[in-house]
Each structure stands twice: as C-alpha cells, then as structure tokens.
Design an enzyme around this catalytic site. Structure first.
Site, mmCIF file in Angstrom:
data_model
loop_
_atom_site.group_PDB
_atom_site.id
_atom_site.type_symbol
_atom_site.label_atom_id
_atom_site.label_comp_id
_atom_site.label_asym_id
_atom_site.label_seq_id
_atom_site.Cartn_x
_atom_site.Cartn_y
_atom_site.Cartn_z
ATOM 1 C CE LYS A 290 14.851 34.172 4.358
ATOM 2 N NZ LYS A 290 15.220 34.010 2.914
ATOM 3 C CE1 TYR B 181 11.867 36.927 0.441
ATOM 4 C CE2 TYR B 181 10.411 35.105 0.701
ATOM 5 C CZ TYR B 181 11.405 35.986 1.340
ATOM 6 O OH TYR B 181 12.249 35.273 2.368
ATOM 7 C CG ASN C 180 19.895 33.496 3.473
ATOM 8 O OD1 ASN C 180 20.240 33.671 4.841
ATOM 9 N ND2 ASN C 180 20.424 34.414 2.701
ATOM 10 C CG HIS D 166 13.803 39.029 4.973
ATOM 11 N ND1 HIS D 166 14.123 39.335 3.653
ATOM 12 C CD2 HIS D 166 13.096 40.045 5.525
ATOM 13 C CE1 HIS D 166 13.687 40.433 3.167
ATOM 14 N NE2 HIS D 166 12.934 40.552 4.490
ATOM 15 C CD GLU E 187 10.629 43.366 4.183
ATOM 16 O OE1 GLU E 187 11.298 43.557 5.246
ATOM 17 O OE2 GLU E 187 11.019 43.036 3.244
#
Length: 141
Positions: free
Chosen positions: A3, A43, A106, A109, A120
């Site tokens: 991220k 998401y 965070n 992922h 994904e």
C-alpha cells in the site's frame, strides 16, 4: 499488494526481499495508482462498514505495488508472514508486526483465500502481464 505507506517509507525492497527469501516465486509486479472504482471493486465485501471509506481513501492516496506470488500453500504462507490486520496483534517478525502501527494505514494487503487471490489477480493484472518462469533456484544450493 504493498500500500502507499510502503512506498512513502521506502520499504518496498524490504518486504519483497522477505517474500523472496521465504522461497516464493514472483510472477507479477506492477507499480500503479488505483482508481476509486477499482478500489471499490477490490474492497466490495467491506462496503457499508465504518472503515470502508477511509480504506478506499488510503488505497487511492498514492501508488501501490501489486504483486502475484507462487509457491506451495502460498496464500496461507503469505498471510502468516503478513501478520494480524490489527498492528497491536501482529507479532514481531511479521511484516505488519515490524512495520505497521495503525490499522487505518496498513502497509500490505494479502489475499485471504485462493478464490480471493484469483479474483484480485484478475482485477489488477491482464494474463499477459504474468510471467511464469522456470525456477532454477535448486541448482544454486
């Protein structure tokens, strides 16, 4: 996926190095910006939850490094290496345990199942962007 915080903190090589040292095989790697629409698809299962909007805001706040790894029990292994989502619960030695202090920021992922990984991967990579190569690491040991 690494991220925006990973790039901002210059930790990309550190995280990728950990996954490589574990023996996983990198077959896809892409630096990219995620659009709000793509973030919404990624998401989708969190829509309506209180953390959804901040999650989308964060993932779209800067570039990410999308990755595809292969290896025996890859999803389970990467999840263990990643550590608990809440940094307070992430053990030292895990990626989140060593580098993350806020759940809302965070740094990584990791797919939670083979099915999620397949979904994904299709969101972030075209088939021709994945490179399956012969791993000859055994000749070096």
């Amino acid at each position: 996926m690494l991220k925006p915080g990973v790039l901002n903190r210059r930790l990309v090589g550190e995280v990728i190095g950990r996954l490589e040292k574990k023996g996983l095989k990198l077959v896809g790697l892409k630096l990219m910006n995620i659009s709000p629409e793509l973030a919404s698809e990624h998401y989708a299962e969190h829509k309506g939850k209180p953390f959804y909007d901040p999650l989308v805001d964060y993932i779209t706040s800067g570039p990410v490094v999308a990755m595809v790894w292969q290896g025996d029990d890859c999803v389970t292994l990467v999840r263990k290496m990643t550590g608990a989502t809440n940094p307070v619960d992430a053990l030292p030695g895990t990626i989140r345990g060593d580098f993350c202090s806020h759940t809302s920021h965070n740094i990584i992922h990791a797919s939670d199942s083979d099915e999620s990984a397949a979904r994904e991967i299709n969101l972030f990579f075209k088939p021709e962007e994945l490179v399956d190569w012969e791993d000859q690491s055994s000749i070096w040991y």
